[in-house]
Design an enzyme around this catalytic site. Structure first.
Site, PDB file in Angstrom:
ATOM      1  N   THR A 197       0.801  -1.223   0.000  1.00 20.48           N
ATOM      2  CA  THR A 197       0.000   0.000   0.000  1.00 20.48           C
ATOM      3  C   THR A 197       0.835   1.274   0.000  1.00 20.48           C
ATOM      4  O   THR A 197       0.498   2.246  -0.680  1.00 20.48           O
ATOM      5  CB  THR A 197      -0.904  -0.014   1.256  1.00 20.48           C
ATOM      6  OG1 THR A 197      -1.705  -1.186   1.185  1.00 20.48           O
ATOM      7  CG2 THR A 197      -1.787   1.197   1.341  1.00 20.48           C
ATOM      8  N   SER A 213       0.958 -10.314   0.279  1.00 18.94           N
ATOM      9  CA  SER A 213       0.308 -11.634   0.418  1.00 18.94           C
ATOM     10  C   SER A 213       0.886 -12.628  -0.581  1.00 18.94           C
ATOM     11  O   SER A 213       0.721 -13.837  -0.434  1.00 18.94           O
ATOM     12  CB  SER A 213      -1.200 -11.515   0.207  1.00 18.94           C
ATOM     13  OG  SER A 213      -1.709 -10.562   1.084  1.00 18.94           O
ATOM     14  N   ASP A 247       0.821  -6.801   5.327  1.00 20.46           N
ATOM     15  CA  ASP A 247       0.204  -8.097   5.636  1.00 20.46           C
ATOM     16  C   ASP A 247       1.218  -9.167   6.050  1.00 20.46           C
ATOM     17  O   ASP A 247       0.993  -9.890   7.018  1.00 20.46           O
ATOM     18  CB  ASP A 247      -0.611  -8.612   4.439  1.00 20.46           C
ATOM     19  CG  ASP A 247      -1.888  -7.795   4.240  1.00 20.46           C
ATOM     20  OD1 ASP A 247      -2.256  -7.039   5.160  1.00 20.46           O
ATOM     21  OD2 ASP A 247      -2.512  -7.920   3.172  1.00 20.46           O
ATOM     22  N   THR A 260       2.707 -20.469  21.698  1.00 24.08           N
ATOM     23  CA  THR A 260       1.377 -20.185  22.247  1.00 24.08           C
ATOM     24  C   THR A 260       0.502 -19.430  21.251  1.00 24.08           C
ATOM     25  O   THR A 260       0.990 -18.618  20.470  1.00 24.08           O
ATOM     26  CB  THR A 260       1.460 -19.397  23.572  1.00 24.08           C
ATOM     27  OG1 THR A 260       0.125 -19.079  23.991  1.00 24.08           O
ATOM     28  CG2 THR A 260       2.252 -18.114  23.438  1.00 24.08           C
ATOM     29  N   GLN A 261      -0.805 -19.709  21.334  1.00 24.13           N
ATOM     30  CA  GLN A 261      -1.769 -18.958  20.520  1.00 24.13           C
ATOM     31  C   GLN A 261      -1.989 -17.553  21.090  1.00 24.13           C
ATOM     32  O   GLN A 261      -2.531 -16.691  20.422  1.00 24.13           O
ATOM     33  CB  GLN A 261      -3.139 -19.660  20.534  1.00 24.13           C
ATOM     34  CG  GLN A 261      -3.153 -20.961  19.807  1.00 24.13           C
ATOM     35  CD  GLN A 261      -4.515 -21.670  19.899  1.00 24.13           C
ATOM     36  OE1 GLN A 261      -5.494 -21.100  20.361  1.00 24.13           O
ATOM     37  NE2 GLN A 261      -4.551 -22.897  19.456  1.00 24.13           N
TER      38      GLN A 261
HETATM   39  N1  ASP Z   1      -2.246  -6.038   0.965  1.00 30.17           N
HETATM   40  C1  ASP Z   1      -1.243  -5.051   1.276  1.00 30.17           C
HETATM   41  C2  ASP Z   1       0.083  -5.778   1.365  1.00 30.17           C
HETATM   42  O1  ASP Z   1       0.379  -6.359   2.370  1.00 30.17           O
HETATM   43  C3  ASP Z   1      -1.567  -4.326   2.528  1.00 30.17           C
HETATM   44  C4  ASP Z   1      -0.531  -3.323   2.955  1.00 30.17           C
HETATM   45  O2  ASP Z   1       0.371  -2.942   2.256  1.00 30.17           O
HETATM   46  O3  ASP Z   1      -0.621  -2.885   4.096  1.00 30.17           O
HETATM   47  O4  ASP Z   1       0.830  -5.767   0.413  1.00 30.17           O
END
Ligand code: ASP
Length: 345
Positions: free
Chosen positions: A17, A63, A94, A279-280
């Site tokens: 982002t 991602s 992310d 741990t969770q």
């Molecule tokens: N989906 C974006 C990424 O992780 C979200 C971000 O940049 O915060 O690339």
């Protein structure tokens, strides 16, 4: 404490982002041209630092990041290591905690700052958090004390907090304060001043940087929950070529003591699988001796992840498996605090 005169920082834009601006005609978000960085962020001219950039091509939403991208990023830093005083990595939020943790393990004898940052709103938006995150990251990467970098480690800077990379988790999808370091103090707090907490920052060792680039992704994460079926556990454990499992347990490292569960894990361990207990919970760590439900895991050979995050556990395992082959060596390294990722009592 000051920013060294004419220091030079390499900004590496991987995607995410932060590097987006709105196209003036179509209104859609498109990657920002870093060659015009001073036009976009005139405040950068006030920092006595030469800023150059390296852009991933194509840029990647985080991602889609995978170990091959981590290796590429480590290589870019290695290739430019002698030419710059520090590095700022712009990355999607992310999976930033994974990439930054992985790099912390891959770099041995890192003596320059590698500061990851990103934002929740694109740089090209009026209320963006990216502007401040970016500018402050540059200041931190350039900061020296007696010509020695103040933060010679991999860190994440986000919304006024500087954190050790392998201690972070992304915990909020919409607040500007998106990251936390639940088990390790902040490396610096940022307000009117940047207050570095020198006691918590790694000391430089002045040795030559080595990149250990091996990463083995034959790992899995199994999050337990009440009522989980035997099929679910068996399916994960029978993953082809699986070498190590991060077992996300309850509280201080506890899990069901049902026979089928313990026996399934025990069988896998005797077949050579490494199981690391984390741990969770977001804060605190594993103490398998505390309850009988934790002790049952310890007795069958599950290893303690102490207070490691899942992000650091996954990347530490990939790193150790990718660079070592002897089972005893792998186990010893796992239980060792190699880059400040665990607290050993
Ligand atoms: N989906 C974006 C990424 O992780 C979200 C971000 O940049 O915060 O690339």
């Amino acid at each position: 404490m000051n920013s060294k005169n004419h220091s030079s920082i390499l900004v590496i834009y991987t995607g995410g982002t932060i590097g987006m601006i709105k196209d003036q005609h179509s209104g859609v978000l498109k990657p920002f041209n870093f060659d015009n960085i001073y036009e976009q962020l005139p405040a950068l001219k006030l920092i006595d630092t030469k800023i150059e950039n390296y852009c991933f091509n194509p840029v990647i939403d985080s991602s889609d990041m995978n170990p091959a991208h981590w290796q590429k990023l480590a290589q870019v830093i290695l290739d430019h290591y002698e030419s710059y005083d520090g590095f700022v990595v712009l990355h999607g939020s992310d999976t930033m905690a994974y990439t930054a943790s992985a790099l912390s393990f891959m770099f041995e004898n890192l003596n320059k700052p590698v500061i990851f940052t990103g934002s929740q709103l694109p740089l090209g938006m009026i209320r963006t958090d990216g502007r401040e995150n970016f500018i402050t990251s540059i200041e931190i990467a350039a900061a020296t004390d007696d010509d020695t970098p103040i933060v010679p480690e991999v860190a994440i800077y986000f919304e006024n907090q500087l954190m050790r990379a392998n201690r972070t988790i992304k915990y909020n999808a919409e607040h500007f304060e998106a990251f936390r370091s639940p088990n390790y103090p902040l490396l610096a707090e940022i307000g009117v001043y940047i207050k570095y907490r020198h006691n918590y920052i790694k000391n430089p060792n002045f040795k030559k940087l080595r990149v250990k680039s091996g990463l083995d992704n034959n790992v899995a994460v199994l999050k337990i929950f009440p009522g989980m079926s035997e099929h679910y556990v068996s399916a994960v454990l029978s993953t082809k070529n699986l070498k190590a499992l991060v077992l996300e347990t309850y509280g201080s490292g506890n899990a069901s003591t049902e026979n089928w569960f313990i026996n399934t894990l025990k069988r896998s361990i005797s077949n050579g699988l490494i199981i690391l207990n984390v741990t969770q919970c977001q804060g605190g760590g594993v103490e398998m001796e505390k309850y009988q439900t934790g002790m049952a895991l310890k007795e069958i050979g599950v290893l303690s992840g102490y207070d490691i995050t899942t992000e650091a556990a996954v990347t530490k395992l990939m790193h150790i498996l990718g660079n070592n082959s002897l089972p005893e060596e792998i186990k010893t390294k796992l239980l060792t605090n190699i880059r400040g990722e665990i607290t050993l009592k």
